[in-house]
Scaffold this active site. Sequence first.
Site, PDB file in Angstrom:
ATOM      1  N   ARG A  49       3.038  -5.484  26.319  1.00 37.79           N
ATOM      2  CA  ARG A  49       3.604  -6.450  27.262  1.00 37.79           C
ATOM      3  C   ARG A  49       4.855  -5.879  27.933  1.00 37.79           C
ATOM      4  O   ARG A  49       5.656  -5.203  27.287  1.00 37.79           O
ATOM      5  CB  ARG A  49       3.956  -7.756  26.548  1.00 37.79           C
ATOM      6  CG  ARG A  49       2.766  -8.437  25.888  1.00 37.79           C
ATOM      7  CD  ARG A  49       3.161  -9.766  25.263  1.00 37.79           C
ATOM      8  NE  ARG A  49       4.167  -9.598  24.226  1.00 37.79           N
ATOM      9  CZ  ARG A  49       3.907  -9.341  22.955  1.00 37.79           C
ATOM     10  NH1 ARG A  49       2.650  -9.162  22.571  1.00 37.79           N
ATOM     11  NH2 ARG A  49       4.876  -9.231  22.067  1.00 37.79           N
ATOM     12  N   ASP A  51       8.313  -6.864  30.440  1.00 36.47           N
ATOM     13  CA  ASP A  51       9.177  -7.985  30.801  1.00 36.47           C
ATOM     14  C   ASP A  51       9.224  -8.202  32.305  1.00 36.47           C
ATOM     15  O   ASP A  51       8.722  -7.384  33.089  1.00 36.47           O
ATOM     16  CB  ASP A  51      10.600  -7.732  30.293  1.00 36.47           C
ATOM     17  CG  ASP A  51      10.707  -7.774  28.776  1.00 36.47           C
ATOM     18  OD1 ASP A  51       9.867  -8.452  28.148  1.00 36.47           O
ATOM     19  OD2 ASP A  51      11.623  -7.134  28.228  1.00 36.47           O
ATOM     20  N   ARG A 196      15.237   0.226  27.444  1.00 32.65           N
ATOM     21  CA  ARG A 196      16.411  -0.159  28.243  1.00 32.65           C
ATOM     22  C   ARG A 196      17.704   0.033  27.459  1.00 32.65           C
ATOM     23  O   ARG A 196      18.750   0.387  28.041  1.00 32.65           O
ATOM     24  CB  ARG A 196      16.261  -1.596  28.720  1.00 32.65           C
ATOM     25  CG  ARG A 196      15.151  -1.766  29.767  1.00 32.65           C
ATOM     26  CD  ARG A 196      14.816  -3.226  30.006  1.00 32.65           C
ATOM     27  NE  ARG A 196      15.977  -3.974  30.455  1.00 32.65           N
ATOM     28  CZ  ARG A 196      15.989  -5.313  30.584  1.00 32.65           C
ATOM     29  NH1 ARG A 196      14.893  -6.022  30.283  1.00 32.65           N
ATOM     30  NH2 ARG A 196      17.067  -5.931  31.001  1.00 32.65           N
TER      31      ARG A 196
END
Length: 271
Positions: A49, A51, A196
């Site tokens: 998945r 974001d 990130r």
Amino acid sequence: MRIALGIEYDGQAFAGWQCQKGKLTVQSAVEHALSRVAAEPVRVTCAGRTDAGVHALEQVVHFDTKVYRKPYSWLMGTNTALPEEVRLLWVRETSEDFHARYSAIARFYRYVILNRQMKSALFRRQVTWHFHPLDEKAMQEAASHLIGEHDFSSFRAQDCQSKSPMRRMHFIHVRREGDRVVIELCANAFLHHMVRNIAGVLMEIGSGKQDPVWAGEVLKARNRKCAGVTAPPDGLYLGGVYYPVHFGLPRHPIFDNLPENASRHAPSDSL
């Protein structure tokens, strides 16, 4: 039969990959388009998945159907029904034991930083803008501290639902391409916001605010509060997914030097 798909998308228009009530997501767009071609409801399972605002050079999904269509018909028919921000790259019939998520050996992400004084008028949401000059060599030196199998608790989001923080980082490459700094990371799996958070640490080091050894210190701390800011989603791309060769799926060249057993310790809750 089980069908596997490679999907490219620009994530800026979507609230992430996963279906959410009342929101436009990549998954909902893909399922809607496939259902039109199949003339029946289709549900897909993805490799990992992403974001809101995160892009994909090659997301991989699978779905099961009793409807027969030629691969070309799935490809062209689905692309016709998709929004322009999403495109199927390839379609393959595969074996029933293939699973887009659990069959994956490794995943590859790319993080792109525009490193100049001015923001881009053309790539506002496709890159992360960083004003201060970055030393990509210092960033590469820092990245070397993260290679191998480690507890990446310092680089996981507070709401990460993974059962284990252990991940095996195969490589991190940092390079400069003109006014862009590109970070490429490959691991058996990633924690929520792990890429990130690593990018945020490397940018702190590249800016001269921390020494390269700080990356190793953050890793050893196993504490998210030690890692600094989470980098924006704009420059993040799911680059590709590595599967055993017997599934016969296209494979990105960046995986060429990975062994076939690279996933022996891949967690079952991989992202």
